[in-house]
Design an enzyme around this catalytic site. Structure first.
Site, PDB file in Angstrom:
ATOM      1  N   GLU A 193       0.795  -1.234   0.000  1.00  0.00           N
ATOM      2  CA  GLU A 193       0.000   0.000   0.000  1.00  0.00           C
ATOM      3  C   GLU A 193       0.827   1.284   0.000  1.00  0.00           C
ATOM      4  O   GLU A 193       0.791   2.075   0.964  1.00  0.00           O
ATOM      5  CB  GLU A 193      -0.966   0.009   1.187  1.00  0.00           C
ATOM      6  CG  GLU A 193      -1.935  -1.165   1.205  1.00  0.00           C
ATOM      7  CD  GLU A 193      -2.975  -1.070   2.317  1.00  0.00           C
ATOM      8  OE1 GLU A 193      -2.784  -0.259   3.241  1.00  0.00           O
ATOM      9  OE2 GLU A 193      -3.972  -1.805   2.254  1.00  0.00           O
ATOM     10  N   GLU A 232      -5.418  -8.607   1.335  1.00  0.00           N
ATOM     11  CA  GLU A 232      -6.080  -8.231   2.591  1.00  0.00           C
ATOM     12  C   GLU A 232      -7.541  -7.969   2.296  1.00  0.00           C
ATOM     13  O   GLU A 232      -7.873  -7.318   1.299  1.00  0.00           O
ATOM     14  CB  GLU A 232      -5.508  -6.924   3.183  1.00  0.00           C
ATOM     15  CG  GLU A 232      -4.123  -7.019   3.753  1.00  0.00           C
ATOM     16  CD  GLU A 232      -3.611  -5.695   4.307  1.00  0.00           C
ATOM     17  OE1 GLU A 232      -4.435  -4.839   4.711  1.00  0.00           O
ATOM     18  OE2 GLU A 232      -2.389  -5.516   4.331  1.00  0.00           O
TER      19      GLU A 232
HETATM   20  C1  GBH Z   1      -4.597  -1.911   5.611  1.00  0.00           C
HETATM   21  O1  GBH Z   1      -4.703  -0.609   5.132  1.00  0.00           O
HETATM   22  C2  GBH Z   1      -3.217  -2.140   6.153  1.00  0.00           C
HETATM   23  O2  GBH Z   1      -2.407  -2.763   5.183  1.00  0.00           O
HETATM   24  C3  GBH Z   1      -3.176  -2.921   7.437  1.00  0.00           C
HETATM   25  O3  GBH Z   1      -1.914  -2.826   8.003  1.00  0.00           O
HETATM   26  C4  GBH Z   1      -4.263  -2.409   8.348  1.00  0.00           C
HETATM   27  O4  GBH Z   1      -4.199  -2.967   9.629  1.00  0.00           O
HETATM   28  C5  GBH Z   1      -5.577  -2.736   7.702  1.00  0.00           C
HETATM   29  O5  GBH Z   1      -5.654  -2.181   6.442  1.00  0.00           O
HETATM   30  C6  GBH Z   1      -6.785  -2.237   8.479  1.00  0.00           C
HETATM   31  O6  GBH Z   1      -6.784  -0.850   8.536  1.00  0.00           O
HETATM   32  O7  GBH Z   1     -12.186   6.348   5.633  1.00  0.00           O
HETATM   33  O8  GBH Z   1     -14.022   5.283   4.468  1.00  0.00           O
HETATM   34  O9  GBH Z   1     -12.468   6.674   3.247  1.00  0.00           O
HETATM   35  C7  GBH Z   1      -6.026  -0.163   4.873  1.00  0.00           C
HETATM   36  C8  GBH Z   1      -6.097   0.907   3.789  1.00  0.00           C
HETATM   37  C9  GBH Z   1      -7.077   2.963   3.163  1.00  0.00           C
HETATM   38  C10 GBH Z   1      -8.514   1.239   3.904  1.00  0.00           C
HETATM   39  C11 GBH Z   1      -8.063   4.013   3.558  1.00  0.00           C
HETATM   40  C12 GBH Z   1      -9.575   2.258   4.260  1.00  0.00           C
HETATM   41  C13 GBH Z   1     -10.242   4.624   4.075  1.00  0.00           C
HETATM   42  C14 GBH Z   1     -11.704   4.346   4.045  1.00  0.00           C
HETATM   43  N1  GBH Z   1      -7.188   1.817   4.034  1.00  0.00           N
HETATM   44  N2  GBH Z   1      -9.410   3.500   3.546  1.00  0.00           N
HETATM   45  S1  GBH Z   1     -12.666   5.782   4.374  1.00  0.00           S
END
Ligand code: GBH
Length: 459
Positions: free
Chosen positions: A166, A351
């Site tokens: 990511e 994931e």
């Molecule tokens: C992952 O990232 C990570 O790789 C992991 O380490 C982490 O623990 C896991 O997810 C859970 O968080 O606020 O509705 O616009 C997650 C990437 C990017 C997913 C931002 C949610 C925002 C949603 N995230 N996204 S919102």
């Protein structure tokens, strides 16, 4: 309806080093930016939580592999802590750090569980941050050096490597919003970090072609952006949000170009990439990992910096404890979109999962995390829909094997299919772990056991 997956579809679970290992400085490891971030009161995590102990996986690794075996996992996706291997980030190799991952990989292989390591899940060596970290163009060479050390040590035992997890989160959270390590807030830095991340990815793929014999890929978080209306402003806002989060990283890596909307997003902070930088970022990869959690619906908003787009909360939809909308059809859409835009590349869901508060556990049974069971069944069904439409999806990793350190949100948000008691460090599989074991055993068919009539999931 019974839905089984292709033969040899790989079912597993995922974690990341700083979130589960604990003992961040053990056995000669150098500090990472996450160690520094969680210990610096000026940067702070609201709860004061750190990764000092986490799930204590570093000391309990053998029992944890035994647990994975009991859960029937076919694969385990984990990340390697760069500063355990190279305490200063470059140069001197710390044999004890290498030994930990060698033991992990050996135990996994002995247990018949496929190891899926990721080289970078956000824990840059602090010593490299002192030299500019992701802002220093040399980071591509540093990352290539570290990657080559790992390939040389473990490519006999590991057949599938991922470079970055990511990159969007690294640049946006670490350099634009300051909510993740190293906690900077600069749109200029975000643009520089973004480019250096993808240059480093490219360098690590090149290093693999020199030393490795199997497969190497990269992992992107993809979140479809739906316009809130047909108004051209909203459609343009959704396109900016999509360019910024989704295409900013995948386009250079897979198409050798940057999305044109980024000029508009970054304004004067944007600098066109040189042909050399694009060529470095765009190395042929053997697979792409996709992390999917949610979608967002966006509308134009002149005051929302820097995208001039804001999320519109979907009233009536189910949201997880992190506030993310539960919307399984966008998992299918993500996979179809990815193939359409980037062509036929083997894909892995690296994931997918959800934070829900655990219902009180009853004396006679496991924690009945029904919301998570429904979330997983619905999303795995959505992956099946994409496969049925011809997308080459080869595996699915649930996030996460364990409750763990949810970065700046601390330990309060639980994503695990296995509960972790942070006082005793006891691991207790939840109901979702039992469901997942049956899903793996039946190659997907057991998602049909989860009653969709009881589901609050929309879509
Ligand atoms: C992952 O990232 C990570 O790789 C992991 O380490 C982490 O623990 C896991 O997810 C859970 O968080 O606020 O509705 O616009 C997650 C990437 C990017 C997913 C931002 C949610 C925002 C949603 N995230 N996204 S919102």
């Amino acid at each position: 309806m019974s839905r089984t997956f292709p033969d040899r579809f790989l079912w597993g679970a995922a974690t990341a080093a700083y979130q589960v290992e604990g003992s961040p400085l053990a056995d000669g490891a150098g500090a990472s930016i996450w160690h520094r971030f969680t210990h610096d009161p000026r940067l702070m995590i609201a709860s004061g939580d750190t990764g000092d102990v986490a799930c204590d996986h570093y000391n309990r690794m053998e029992g944890d592999v035994e647990l994975m075996k009991q859960l029937g996992l076919q694969a385990y996706r984990f990340s390697i802590s760069w500063s355990r291997i190279l305490p200063e980030g470059t140069g001197r190799v710390n044999q004890a750090g290498l030994d930990f991952y060698r033991r992990l990989v050996d135990r996994l292989n002995d247990a018949g569980i496929v190891p899926l390591p990721t080289l970078y899940h956000w824990d840059l060596p602090a010593a490299l941050d002192d030299r500019g970290g992701w802002l220093n163009r040399d980071v591509a060479e540093w990352f290539g050096e570290y990657a080559a050390v790992m390939y040389r040590a473990l490519d006999g035992e590991v057949r599938r490597w991922a470079t970055l997890n990511e990159p969007w989160v690294v640049a946006d959270g670490g350099y634009l919003n300051g909510v993740l390590a190293p906690g900077h807030r600069s749109i200029f830095e975000c643009a520089i970090a973004s480019r250096n991340l993808m240059r480093a990815h490219g360098r690590a793929v090149q290093a693999y072609r020199e030393t490795g014999r199997h497969e190497v890929g990269v992992v992107f978080n993809i979140e479809p952006k739906f316009p809130a209306s047909d108004r051209p402003e909203d459609v343009a806002a959704a396109a900016r949000a999509d360019a910024y989060m989704n295409r900013q990283y995948a386009d250079p890596a897979l198409l050798g170009a940057c999305p044109p909307e980024l000029r508009d997003v970054y304004g004067e902070a944007w600098e066109d990439w040189s042909a050399d930088d694009l060529a470095l970022a765009c190395q042929p990869v053997d697979f792409v990992g996709i992390n999917y959690y949610t979608r967002s619906v966006v509308r134009a908003s002149e005051s929302a910096w820097p995208l001039r787009a804001e999320a519109v909360v979907q009233e009536g939809a189910q949201h997880t404890e992190t506030g993310w909308e539960v919307f399984p059809p966008a998992m299918t859409r993500t996979l179809l979109w990815f193939r359409e835009r980037y062509g036929e590349i083997p894909l892995y869901i690296m994931e997918n999962g959800a934070a829900f508060a655990d219902p009180a556990s009853s004396a006679d049974g496991p924690i009945a995390d029904e919301d998570r069971c429904r979330y997983l069944a619905a999303h795995i069904g959505a992956v099946h829909d994409a496969i049925a439409a011809g997308v080459d999806v080869r595996g699915y990793m649930v996030w996460s094997l364990f409750d763990n350190l949810e970065w700046a949100l601390g330990y309060a948000k639980r994503f695990g299919i296995v509960h972790v008691d942070y006082d005793t460090l006891a691991r207790t599989p939840k109901k979702s772990a039992d469901l997942y074991r049956r899903i793996v055993e039946s190659n997907g068919a057991a998602i049909g056991d989860v009653s969709s009539s009881a589901s609050k999931i929309s879509g």
